[in-house]
Scaffold this motif. Sequence first.
Motif, mmCIF file in Angstrom:
data_model
loop_
_atom_site.group_PDB
_atom_site.id
_atom_site.type_symbol
_atom_site.label_atom_id
_atom_site.label_comp_id
_atom_site.label_asym_id
_atom_site.label_seq_id
_atom_site.Cartn_x
_atom_site.Cartn_y
_atom_site.Cartn_z
ATOM 1 N N ASN A 1 -11.940 8.374 -8.224
ATOM 2 C CA ASN A 1 -12.397 6.840 -8.780
ATOM 3 C C ASN A 1 -13.706 7.046 -8.049
ATOM 4 O O ASN A 1 -14.227 6.438 -6.710
ATOM 5 C CB ASN A 1 -11.473 5.994 -8.545
ATOM 6 N N ILE B 1 -6.475 1.898 -7.848
ATOM 7 C CA ILE B 1 -7.383 3.457 -6.563
ATOM 8 C C ILE B 1 -8.260 2.160 -7.476
ATOM 9 O O ILE B 1 -9.167 2.355 -8.567
ATOM 10 C CB ILE B 1 -7.404 4.970 -7.514
ATOM 11 N N CYS C 1 -9.862 7.218 -3.114
ATOM 12 C CA CYS C 1 -8.719 8.449 -3.604
ATOM 13 C C CYS C 1 -6.990 8.036 -3.608
ATOM 14 O O CYS C 1 -6.520 7.440 -2.757
ATOM 15 C CB CYS C 1 -8.770 9.391 -3.440
ATOM 16 N N TYR C 2 -6.281 8.159 -4.293
ATOM 17 C CA TYR C 2 -5.024 8.380 -4.314
ATOM 18 C C TYR C 2 -4.546 10.027 -4.401
ATOM 19 O O TYR C 2 -4.967 11.083 -5.379
ATOM 20 C CB TYR C 2 -4.559 7.814 -5.609
#
Length: 123
Positions: free
Chosen positions: A35, A72, A77-78
């Motif tokens: 994101n 997120i 980050c995921y």
Amino acid sequence: MSEAIRIQVTCQYLAESSHPAQQKYAFAYHVRIENTGHEAVQLMNRYWLITDADGKKTEVRGAGVVGKQPVIPPDECYEYSSGALLDTPVGSMQGYYEMKKADGSTFQAPIPVFSLVVPHLIN
């Protein structure tokens, strides 16, 4: 807003889980969703279009990814891993994630097309 979501995918062939004699080729893929925007987003749904070398198309739709609908935050980050099984040694995947913003509005974050290829099959 979709430009504020950066998606990178890496994949690998899983020889130990594949059965070429039965035309079953297993692949793992690892997704990193970043994101880059200024507000948190939640990954609500996924859509995949999987295409094999024979032109067979399979659509996959569902809530979240790997049983989760992660939030997120900005600049975070995921990451997750999953897999796909093809009837041919070559194929591709592409799609999008449906993301929800804090105000309840949604948008699609496109997942760029990537190839699934058995190593050393194509020079």
